[in-house]
Design an enzyme around this catalytic site. Structure first.
Site, short mmCIF file in Angstrom:
data_model
loop_
_atom_site.label_atom_id
_atom_site.label_comp_id
_atom_site.label_asym_id
_atom_site.label_seq_id
_atom_site.Cartn_x
_atom_site.Cartn_y
_atom_site.Cartn_z
N GLY A 126 -6.30 2.57 17.79
CA GLY A 126 -5.37 2.15 16.73
C GLY A 126 -4.85 3.34 15.96
O GLY A 126 -5.51 4.40 15.88
N ALA A 127 -3.64 3.18 15.41
CA ALA A 127 -3.04 4.27 14.62
C ALA A 127 -2.27 3.70 13.43
O ALA A 127 -1.35 4.33 12.92
CB ALA A 127 -2.13 5.11 15.50
N GLY A 128 -2.67 2.52 12.97
CA GLY A 128 -2.04 1.90 11.80
C GLY A 128 -2.71 2.39 10.52
O GLY A 128 -3.40 3.42 10.52
N GLY A 129 -2.52 1.61 9.44
CA GLY A 129 -3.05 2.01 8.14
C GLY A 129 -4.56 2.20 8.13
O GLY A 129 -5.06 3.19 7.57
N LYS A 138 0.80 -1.23 0.00
CA LYS A 138 0.00 0.00 0.00
C LYS A 138 0.84 1.29 0.00
O LYS A 138 0.41 2.31 -0.53
CB LYS A 138 -0.94 0.02 1.21
CG LYS A 138 -2.12 -0.93 1.07
CD LYS A 138 -3.10 -0.75 2.23
CE LYS A 138 -4.27 -1.71 2.09
NZ LYS A 138 -5.28 -1.51 3.14
P1 NDP Z 1 -1.46 -2.04 11.35
O1 NDP Z 1 -0.55 -3.17 11.66
O2 NDP Z 1 -1.01 -0.92 10.48
O3 NDP Z 1 -1.97 -1.39 12.75
C1 NDP Z 1 -2.43 -2.20 13.78
C2 NDP Z 1 -2.91 -1.31 14.92
O4 NDP Z 1 -3.47 -2.16 15.94
C3 NDP Z 1 -1.79 -0.52 15.59
O5 NDP Z 1 -2.30 0.74 15.97
C4 NDP Z 1 -1.45 -1.37 16.81
O6 NDP Z 1 -0.93 -0.62 17.89
C5 NDP Z 1 -2.83 -1.88 17.18
N1 NDP Z 1 -2.77 -3.12 17.97
C6 NDP Z 1 -2.53 -4.37 17.51
N2 NDP Z 1 -2.57 -5.25 18.52
C7 NDP Z 1 -2.82 -4.54 19.65
C8 NDP Z 1 -2.98 -4.89 21.02
N3 NDP Z 1 -2.88 -6.15 21.44
N4 NDP Z 1 -3.25 -3.91 21.91
C9 NDP Z 1 -3.37 -2.62 21.50
N5 NDP Z 1 -3.23 -2.21 20.21
C10 NDP Z 1 -2.96 -3.17 19.30
O7 NDP Z 1 -2.77 -2.72 10.73
P2 NDP Z 1 -3.90 -2.04 9.84
O8 NDP Z 1 -4.21 -0.71 10.41
O9 NDP Z 1 -3.54 -2.15 8.42
O10 NDP Z 1 -5.11 -3.03 10.10
C11 NDP Z 1 -5.77 -3.09 11.34
C12 NDP Z 1 -6.97 -4.02 11.20
O11 NDP Z 1 -7.89 -3.46 10.28
C13 NDP Z 1 -6.58 -5.41 10.66
O12 NDP Z 1 -7.17 -6.38 11.47
C14 NDP Z 1 -7.22 -5.46 9.29
O13 NDP Z 1 -7.72 -6.73 8.99
C15 NDP Z 1 -8.36 -4.46 9.42
N6 NDP Z 1 -8.71 -3.82 8.15
C16 NDP Z 1 -9.98 -3.93 7.74
C17 NDP Z 1 -10.38 -3.37 6.57
C18 NDP Z 1 -11.79 -3.53 6.14
O14 NDP Z 1 -12.09 -3.20 4.98
N7 NDP Z 1 -12.69 -3.99 6.99
C19 NDP Z 1 -9.45 -2.61 5.70
C20 NDP Z 1 -8.11 -2.50 6.27
C21 NDP Z 1 -7.78 -3.12 7.44
P3 NDP Z 1 0.65 -0.25 17.94
O15 NDP Z 1 0.83 0.92 17.05
O16 NDP Z 1 0.88 0.07 19.37
O17 NDP Z 1 1.38 -1.47 17.48
#
Ligand code: NDP
Length: 289
Positions: free
Chosen positions: A132-135, A73
Site C-alpha cells: 500500500g502507498a496511501g495515507g 487529513k
Molecule cells: P488510501 O485510500 O489512501 O490507500 C489505500 C491503499 O490500498 C492504496 O495503496 C491502494 O492501492 C491499496 N489498495 C486498495 N485496494 C487494493 C486492492 N484490491 N489491491 C491492491 N491494492 C489495493 O487509504 P488509507 O491509506 O487511508 O487507508 C488504508 C487502510 O488503513 C484503510 O482500510 C483504513 O481503514 C486503515 N487505517 C487504519 C488505521 C488504524 O488506526 N488502524 C489508521 C488509518 C487507516 P492503489 O494506490 O493502487 O489504489
C-alpha cells in the site's frame, strides 16, 4: 464543607465525513471516564466545505484539540499554524492541538502503529515490506524510517503512488526505500523481517478478501502486521498465523494513535487496554464500523 463542582468539561472531538461509523468517540470517552478526566469527545460530521468554520468554532469554544479523518487529513493543513516534523513529511494531519489559539498539526497514525509493533519487536535494523502507498502507508513508512528500520520495500498496485512514497522516504530519512509493483502472487524476499498490510484489503464488509501474495514465500520468522481495525482478525492475519508468524492487528494501531492524541491534548498517558476493550465490546455487538 461542600465541594465546588465544575460543570465545564474540556472539549475534544473529530471532524470527518462521514462520521457515523467512526468509533473513536467510544474509545476516547472510555479512557476519559476511566481516568476521571473532566473531558468530552464530540463526533462531528463536517467535510472540507465547512472545515474552516468548524475549526473557528472549536477555537471559540475553547476545545483543546481535535482529530481529522477522511476527507480532512490533508485539507486541514491550510488552517494549521505549525506542523510537527512527521506530519510535514507525511503531508497529512490526523490530530490538531489547540494551544493559546495556535493550531499545531500532528500525525499520530504511524506513531500508533510503531507503538503497537513494539509490543512484539523493535523495528530498528529490520527489513520491512509494506503493502500500500496511501495515507496509512505514508504515515507508517515515515515512522518506520524514524524508528531506524534498515530497508523499506513499498509494494503498491499503482506505480506512481508507490514510487512517490519510496522517494519521500529516501529524501527525508536515512532509511533506504524502494518500490516494487504489487503483482498477483507477490513473492516475499526471504530476508524480510516485517510484513505490513497498509492497504484497505480485508476491511469490513470485504472480510473474505486477502492479499494476493505467494504464501509459500512467507516464513514463520516474519512478523506480520495489518492496519485493518475491523475485523481485527483479517483473513491475511489468519493465514499468516497458520504459518506460525507472530501477528499484530490494526486495533493496536487505532488505539495507540488515540493514546498519542490524548497525550498531546492533555499531557496524560491513558491506559490503552481500556480503549481496546471498549472497541472489542463494540465489535462484538456490531460489525459495521
Ligand atoms: P488510501 O485510500 O489512501 O490507500 C489505500 C491503499 O490500498 C492504496 O495503496 C491502494 O492501492 C491499496 N489498495 C486498495 N485496494 C487494493 C486492492 N484490491 N489491491 C491492491 N491494492 C489495493 O487509504 P488509507 O491509506 O487511508 O487507508 C488504508 C487502510 O488503513 C484503510 O482500510 C483504513 O481503514 C486503515 N487505517 C487504519 C488505521 C488504524 O488506526 N488502524 C489508521 C488509518 C487507516 P492503489 O494506490 O493502487 O489504489
Amino acid at each position: 464543607m461542600s465541594k465546588i463542582l465544575n460543570f465545564l468539561p474540556k472539549l475534544t472531538g473529530s471532524f470527518a465525513l462521514p462520521a457515523s461509523e467512526n468509533p473513536t468517540i467510544e474509545m476516547v470517552e472510555a479512557a476519559y471516564r476511566h481516568h476521571k478526566m473532566h473531558m468530552r469527545y464530540i463526533n462531528v460530521e463536517v467535510g472540507p466545505d465547512n472545515l474552516a468554520k468548524a475549526i473557528e468554532g472549536a477555537i471559540a469554544m475553547g476545545w483543546v484539540g481535535f482529530n481529522c479523518s477522511i476527507p480532512n487529513k490533508i485539507e486541514v493543513i491550510q488552517y494549521i499554524d505549525r506542523l510537527a516534523k512527521s506530519a510535514e513529511i507525511i503531508g497529512a494531519v490526523n490530530c490538531v492541538v489547540i494551544k493559546e489559539n495556535e493550531l499545531i498539526g500532528e500525525n499520530t497514525d504511524g506513531k500508533g502503529f510503531i507503538k503497537s509493533l513494539e509490543t512484539i519487536v523493535n523495528p530498528k535494523g529490520k527489513n520491512a515490506v509494506v503493502f500500500g502507498a496511501g495515507g496509512a502507508s505514508r504515515a507508517i513508512c515515515v515512522e518506520l524510517a524514524f524508528s531506524g528500520v534498515k530497508k523499506i520495500t513499498v509494494v503498491n498496485r499503482s506505480k506512481k503512488k508507490g514510487a512517490d512514497l519510496a522517494e519521500l522516504v529516501n529524501k527525508n530519512t536515512k532509511t533506504k526505500a524502494l518500490f516494487t509493483e504489487f503483482v498477483d502472487q507477490f513473492s516475499l524476499d526471504p530476508k524480510t523481517d516485517l510484513v505490513i498490510n497498509a492497504t484497505s484489503i480485508g476491511l469490513f464488509p470485504d472480510v473474505d478478501t486477502d492479499l494476493p501474495i505467494n504464501y509459500n514465500t512467507l516464513t514463520k520468522h516474519m512478523i506480520v502486521a495489518d492496519v485493518i481495525p475491523n475485523p481485527p482478525k483479517t483473513k491475511f492475519l489468519k493465514n499468516c498465523s497458520a504459518i506460525g508468524c507472530q501477528t499484530i492487528d490494526g486495533l493496536g494501531m487505532l488505539v495507540n494513535q488515540g493514546v498519542a492524541c490524548i497525550e498531546l491534548w492533555t499531557g496524560i498517558k491513558v491506559d490503552e487496554s481500556v480503549m481496546r476493550s471498549r472497541l472489542e465490546e463494540i465489535t462484538l455487538k456490531s460489525r459495521n464500523w
